[in-house]
Design a protein around this motif. Structure first.
Motif, short mmCIF file in Angstrom:
data_model
loop_
_atom_site.label_atom_id
_atom_site.label_comp_id
_atom_site.label_asym_id
_atom_site.label_seq_id
_atom_site.Cartn_x
_atom_site.Cartn_y
_atom_site.Cartn_z
N ASP A 54 -22.36 -10.01 2.26
CA ASP A 54 -22.56 -11.22 2.56
C ASP A 54 -23.94 -11.62 2.35
N GLU A 55 -24.80 -10.33 3.65
CA GLU A 55 -26.15 -10.35 4.05
C GLU A 55 -26.62 -9.56 2.90
N ILE A 56 -26.02 -8.84 1.45
CA ILE A 56 -26.54 -8.72 0.44
C ILE A 56 -26.14 -9.13 -0.69
N GLY A 57 -25.46 -9.73 -0.89
CA GLY A 57 -24.48 -10.55 -1.54
C GLY A 57 -25.86 -11.45 -2.38
N HIS A 58 -27.30 -11.79 -2.59
CA HIS A 58 -26.95 -12.79 -2.70
C HIS A 58 -28.05 -12.64 -3.82
N GLY A 59 -29.17 -11.06 -3.76
CA GLY A 59 -30.44 -10.91 -5.03
C GLY A 59 -31.18 -10.80 -3.38
N GLY A 60 -32.50 -9.80 -4.02
CA GLY A 60 -33.48 -8.73 -3.24
C GLY A 60 -34.00 -8.62 -4.09
N ASN A 61 -34.43 -7.31 -3.49
CA ASN A 61 -35.95 -6.84 -4.05
C ASN A 61 -35.09 -5.24 -4.68
N SER A 62 -35.46 -4.47 -6.05
CA SER A 62 -34.23 -2.97 -5.71
C SER A 62 -35.53 -2.03 -5.17
N GLY A 63 -36.67 -2.38 -5.25
CA GLY A 63 -37.18 -1.32 -4.79
C GLY A 63 -37.28 -1.15 -3.19
N ALA A 64 -37.10 -2.05 -2.57
CA ALA A 64 -36.39 -2.95 -1.34
C ALA A 64 -35.41 -1.27 -0.81
N VAL A 65 -34.73 -1.40 -1.92
CA VAL A 65 -33.60 -1.21 -1.27
C VAL A 65 -33.19 0.63 -1.46
N MET A 66 -34.12 0.34 -2.91
CA MET A 66 -34.05 2.31 -3.15
C MET A 66 -35.08 2.79 -2.13
N TYR A 122 -29.08 -10.47 -18.55
CA TYR A 122 -29.14 -11.47 -17.57
C TYR A 122 -30.09 -11.80 -17.09
N GLY A 123 -30.54 -13.00 -16.73
CA GLY A 123 -31.79 -12.90 -16.01
C GLY A 123 -31.35 -13.31 -14.34
N TRP A 124 -32.11 -12.67 -13.40
CA TRP A 124 -31.86 -13.20 -12.42
C TRP A 124 -31.40 -11.81 -11.76
N HIS A 125 -31.54 -10.62 -12.48
CA HIS A 125 -30.55 -9.66 -12.30
C HIS A 125 -31.33 -8.35 -12.42
N ALA A 126 -31.52 -7.07 -11.76
CA ALA A 126 -31.83 -5.73 -11.93
C ALA A 126 -30.83 -4.96 -11.79
#
Length: 190
Positions: A54-66, A122-126
């Motif tokens: 749930d903590e990671i399932g609501h969007g975020g920053n793909s650069g931070a994840v990488m 899709y909008g709002w998607h990485a």
């Protein structure tokens, strides 16, 4: 400095039907369906590290994840720029040559451009940026960006042939102008 974190998980994954519920890879290898489990295991470890799915399932920053996964800094840049003279092209070309991971983020899902099935985005998607290339035809050259939807599909209902694809598949190619119109930012890792 960098600090490694060890997260131990087992191979028990949440399932939806016959596939993992979240990250999954259903690719064809030599014509046969093939599922890689490493994306699901890596996602489970990331979710455990962050606290839950749930903590990671609501969007975020793909650069931070990488950055979190590789330990290498990611740099993000807007896709708005000076057209063909945009320094972003040079950075993406260099990242392609050096095989650096890249992602691109689309904008607001309610924007009209994402409601157009011909866009197939899709909008709002990485999305994963697989690379860039410049094709020369006579004295003209055109720039292209190869993309991949990590969901493993193009946008449902998209007219794949409108953007140069012959199938409704996860990988697709956009012109540089279309890429810049449909995506707001690019993150390059490393």
């Amino acid at each position: 400095g960098k600090k490694a974190t060890t997260v131990t998980v087992d191979a028990d994954l949440p399932y939806s039907g016959d596939a993992p519920a979240y990250a999954k890879s259903k690719e064809k290898v030599e014509g046969k369906a093939h599922m890689e489990l490493w994306p699901s295991i890596l996602e489970k470890a990331y979710a455990a590290w962050k606290g839950s799915y749930d903590e990671i399932g609501h969007g975020g920053n793909s650069g931070a994840v990488m950055t979190a996964i590789t330990g290498q800094r990611s740099r993000s840049q807007s896709t708005s720029g000076a057209g063909d003279a945009d320094p972003l092209w040079t950075k993406m070309k260099e990242a392609t040559e050096k095989k650096k991971p890249m992602t691109a983020g689309s904008g607001d899902k309610d924007d009209e451009k994402y409601k157009d099935p011909k866009a197939g985005v899709y909008g709002w998607h990485a999305y994963t940026v697989l690379g860039v290339e410049e094709k020369k035809q006579g004295d003209k050259s055109e720039r292209f960006v190869q993309m991949r939807n990590p969901w493993g599909i193009r946008r449902r209902g998209s007219d794949a042939s409108a953007v140069g694809d012959t199938e409704n598949r996860a990988e697709f190619t956009l012109t540089w102008a279309e890429f810049r119109r449909l995506y707001d930012n690019v993150a390059i890792n490393g």
